[in-house]
Design a protein around this motif. Structure first.
Motif, PDB file in Angstrom:
ATOM      1  N   THR A 164       0.655  -1.263   0.071  1.00 20.18           N
ATOM      2  CA  THR A 164       0.070  -0.161  -0.194  1.00 20.18           C
ATOM      3  C   THR A 164       0.763   1.231   0.010  1.00 20.18           C
ATOM      4  O   THR A 164       1.959   1.246   0.300  1.00 20.18           O
ATOM      5  CB  THR A 164      -1.036   0.024   1.133  1.00 20.18           C
ATOM      6  N   ARG A 165       0.109   2.336  -0.324  1.00 18.54           N
ATOM      7  CA  ARG A 165       0.783   3.608  -0.436  1.00 18.54           C
ATOM      8  C   ARG A 165       1.276   4.027   1.052  1.00 18.54           C
ATOM      9  O   ARG A 165       2.626   4.346   1.213  1.00 18.54           O
ATOM     10  CB  ARG A 165      -0.236   4.550  -0.820  1.00 18.54           C
ATOM     11  N   LYS A 168       4.552   1.989   1.813  1.00 23.80           N
ATOM     12  CA  LYS A 168       5.571   2.513   1.371  1.00 23.80           C
ATOM     13  C   LYS A 168       6.239   3.702   1.997  1.00 23.80           C
ATOM     14  O   LYS A 168       7.318   3.745   2.127  1.00 23.80           O
ATOM     15  CB  LYS A 168       5.437   2.654  -0.056  1.00 23.80           C
TER      16      LYS A 168
ATOM     17  N   GLU B  95      10.349   0.778  -6.890  1.00 20.70           N
ATOM     18  CA  GLU B  95       9.845   1.528  -5.618  1.00 20.70           C
ATOM     19  C   GLU B  95      10.353   2.943  -5.328  1.00 20.70           C
ATOM     20  O   GLU B  95       9.503   3.746  -5.008  1.00 20.70           O
ATOM     21  CB  GLU B  95      10.041   0.475  -4.552  1.00 20.70           C
ATOM     22  N   GLU B  98       8.595   5.118  -7.769  1.00 20.91           N
ATOM     23  CA  GLU B  98       7.280   5.398  -7.259  1.00 20.91           C
ATOM     24  C   GLU B  98       6.933   6.145  -6.154  1.00 20.91           C
ATOM     25  O   GLU B  98       6.313   7.130  -6.324  1.00 20.91           O
ATOM     26  CB  GLU B  98       6.447   3.926  -6.876  1.00 20.91           C
ATOM     27  N   LEU B  99       7.847   6.228  -5.109  1.00 15.18           N
ATOM     28  CA  LEU B  99       7.820   7.065  -4.169  1.00 15.18           C
ATOM     29  C   LEU B  99       8.040   8.340  -4.640  1.00 15.18           C
ATOM     30  O   LEU B  99       7.365   9.525  -4.127  1.00 15.18           O
ATOM     31  CB  LEU B  99       8.915   6.803  -3.054  1.00 15.18           C
ATOM     32  N   PHE B 102       4.738  10.048  -5.216  1.00 17.52           N
ATOM     33  CA  PHE B 102       3.983   9.743  -4.032  1.00 17.52           C
ATOM     34  C   PHE B 102       2.781  10.548  -3.958  1.00 17.52           C
ATOM     35  O   PHE B 102       1.841  10.194  -3.669  1.00 17.52           O
ATOM     36  CB  PHE B 102       4.938   9.976  -2.697  1.00 17.52           C
ATOM     37  N   ARG B 105      -1.949  11.055  -8.327  1.00 16.82           N
ATOM     38  CA  ARG B 105      -2.846  10.120  -8.324  1.00 16.82           C
ATOM     39  C   ARG B 105      -3.149   9.710  -9.805  1.00 16.82           C
ATOM     40  O   ARG B 105      -3.889   8.838  -9.968  1.00 16.82           O
ATOM     41  CB  ARG B 105      -3.997  10.754  -7.770  1.00 16.82           C
ATOM     42  N   LYS B 107      -2.742   7.686 -12.285  1.00 16.81           N
ATOM     43  CA  LYS B 107      -1.869   6.537 -12.819  1.00 16.81           C
ATOM     44  C   LYS B 107      -1.347   6.561 -14.188  1.00 16.81           C
ATOM     45  O   LYS B 107      -0.328   6.087 -14.395  1.00 16.81           O
ATOM     46  CB  LYS B 107      -3.052   5.182 -12.631  1.00 16.81           C
TER      47      LYS B 107
END
Ligand SMILES: Nc1ncnc2c1ncn2[C@@H]1O[C@H](COP(=O)(O)OP(=O)(O)OP(=O)(O)O)[C@@H](O)[C@H]1O
Lengths: 294, 234
Positions: A164-165, A168, B95, B98-99, B102, B105, B107
């Protein structure tokens, strides 16, 4: 052989409790480098809330479990907001001393409200009271349910942290707070969420221990808390799977020592193992020293 | 446009920034050069909201962001690649990227930007499942830049991106910076490697013990005798 299996089954039940508490220690340590001494008292409160739900409200085990988890979450988040957050930029020792203070506060307030005497959980009825035998090994439904719930909670936790966000964000904050802020992560709410998760698990552990061992008292958190902390360090503090492994390991060792040796040595052996692990592998079983390359 | 007006920053008794003012115009590469401890890092950290100034104000496109949280500053379009890369070492390359997104929204937009980062840094695409801590220094720098781009910044802060890299890699990083700039991102670059920084900068500021002492276009400063003596080894 059968006796050994029986002991291991008992050890797994105890280990589940340690593992659930250890997770809270390890997550909070991972994120703010604090040994949250008050954590074992959240566990104790979980046991009391469960007791209250079952005896005064006549609720069943599962609804009581859910209520204990929710209320413990609120308590844990409140402790963080009131006691630790104002000290965010203080020395670690100041926060540590505060944590000890919070722990004593909760213990003695509980004593003042609920009394210092030992209370007994009501005997279980229905499914929870059943047990069955495999060969000469006796397994109670309670043990199975404890284990089942623990595994469910752990899987859920792993999912939250990995997928999940907010999970993370938790990992990012625990690795590098400043860098996490530069990603736009709200560090304060991430820390609150970590306390919420840990406290919910401690609440679950509290009620399960009440059901399993029947008796609860305001100081019941101390020794299990300490052992769960040992479990967390054993597995590698800050590492979630480490706390799970550590919890089960300590639980099984403890039961084996009482079963085959002398139960007086039980706690001594647990701490001796901790010392040994710290000498051989100071970062714990799963701890690693990743050095960042420059 | 980013305007820093007269900011003071203290660390306890230490007065680290003393009335620092400068401007970063849209589309430019602006560099801040200075010796060790001059206050470059503190300046970037203050604008990013990691450190609060005791005085002065910071305006982004006319909006006062002096007391805005770091989170909202990212949201408003400033992305900061900190000194020493600061990638999340035990998390994978993917990851980490992706952070960087953060707060977003969208996608589809994120997926598109991820593709863009992988095109810019093919090595990151190859290593996407690898823990960031196991990358080489240059790769980590690329990851840190890619991660910062994932928030779609208007302004990108780069703190010592060439630090500890081999000369060939330094050149590559500077090419990447120019390239990112030419695709429309404003750059604020802090460097000890003054000659490289001045070469690509539209405008430059020199900071000494917490104060801006000199400014001019990159070309102007490269000609300045003082700068040559103090920062260009000549
Ligand atoms: N966290 C801190 N606590 C106390 N003093 C600090 C802190 N950070 C920076 N300083 C002081 O502020 C001044 C400016 O430091 P800063 O790190 O901004 O310099 P810099 O120009 O970026 O140098 P470097 O290239 O070495 O990072 C220095 O005098 C430094 O000692």
């Amino acid at each position: 052989m059968e006796q050994l299996l029986q002991q291991i089954i008992n050890g797994i039940s105890l280990g589940s409790i340690y593992a659930l508490i250890a997770l809270g220690y390890t997550m909070v340590y991972g994120i703010i480098k604090l040994i949250n001494f008050a954590h074992s008292d959240v566990y104790m409160l979980g046991a009391y809330i469960g007791y209250f739900c079952m005896t005064k409200l006549n609720l069943g085990f599962l609804p009581s479990l859910v209520i204990a988890m929710i209320l413990c979450t609120i308590v844990g988040v409140t402790i963080e907001k009131v006691a630790y957050k104002p000290l965010r930029n203080s020395t670690r020792i100041a926060v540590l001393i505060t944590a000890i203070g919070v722990s004593l506060f909760i213990e003695y307030v509980t004593m003042a409200i609920a009394g210092a005497n030992v209370r007994s959980y009501p005997p279980m009825t229905g499914l929870m009271a059943e047990s069955f035998n495999i060969g000469s090994i006796n397994i109670t439904m309670q043990q199975l349910i404890t284990l089942g719930i623990t595994i469910l909670l752990m899987v859920l936790l792993q999912f939250i942290v990995k997928k999940t966000r907010i999970g993370k964000a938790m990992r990012a904050v625990s690795l590098d707070q400043d860098a996490a802020m530069l990603m736009g992560i709200n560090v304060n709410s991430t820390i609150s969420f970590t306390f919420a998760l840990g406290s919910a698990l401690a609440g679950a552990a509290g009620i399960m221990v009440g059901v399993y061992y029947n008796s609860i008292n305001p100081l019941m958190g101390m020794l299990p808390g300490l052992k769960a902390f040992v479990a967390a360090v054993f597995g590698g503090i800050g590492i979630i799977p480490g706390a799970m492994i550590g919890g089960y390991f300590i639980g099984i060792i403890e039961v084996l020592v009482s079963g085959y040796g002398n139960s007086m040595y039980r706690d001594g052996v647990v701490f001796a193992i901790l010392i040994l692990v710290l000498i051989i592998k100071p970062t714990g079983l799963l701890g690693k020293n990743i050095r960042e390359k420059v | 446009m980013l305007e820093i007006k007269n900011i003071d920053v203290h660390f306890g008794m230490i007065h680290a920034l003393k009335g620092v003012s400068f401007t970063v115009n849209d589309g430019d590469i602006v560099t801040l050069i200075g010796a060790n401890g001059a206050g470059k890092k503190t300046t970037l950290r203050t604008v990013s909201g990691l450190k609060k100034p005791t005085n002065g104000e910071i305006l982004l496109d006319g909006k006062n962001i002096t007391h805005t949280s770091a989170q909202d500053i990212v949201r408003m379009g400033i992305s900061h690649v900190p000194e020493g890369r600061r990638v999340f070492p035990t998390m994978t390359v993917l990851e980490n990227l992706e952070l960087g997104a953060f707060l977003r929204r969208d996608k589809d937009g994120i997926a598109r930007d991820l593709k863009m980062v992988f095109e810019r840094f093919p090595i990151l695409a190859d290593r996407r499942k690898q823990a960031a801590g196991t990358l080489s220094g240059g790769e980590q720098q690329m990851l840190a830049i890619g991660r910062a781009l994932m928030s779609r910044p208007k302004i990108l802060f780069l703190d010592e991106p060439s630090m500890g890299l081999a000369p060939l890699l330094v050149q590559e990083i500077f090419n990447i910076i120019k390239d990112i700039n030419s695709s429309g991102t404003t750059i604020l670059l802090v460097e000890q490697n003054a000659s490289m920084a001045l070469q690509i900068a539209d405008y430059a500021y020199v900071i000494e013990t917490g104060s801006i002492v000199l400014s001019g276009t990159g070309a102007e400063l490269m000609q300045s005798e003082d700068i040559k003596k103090a920062y260009l080894g000549g």
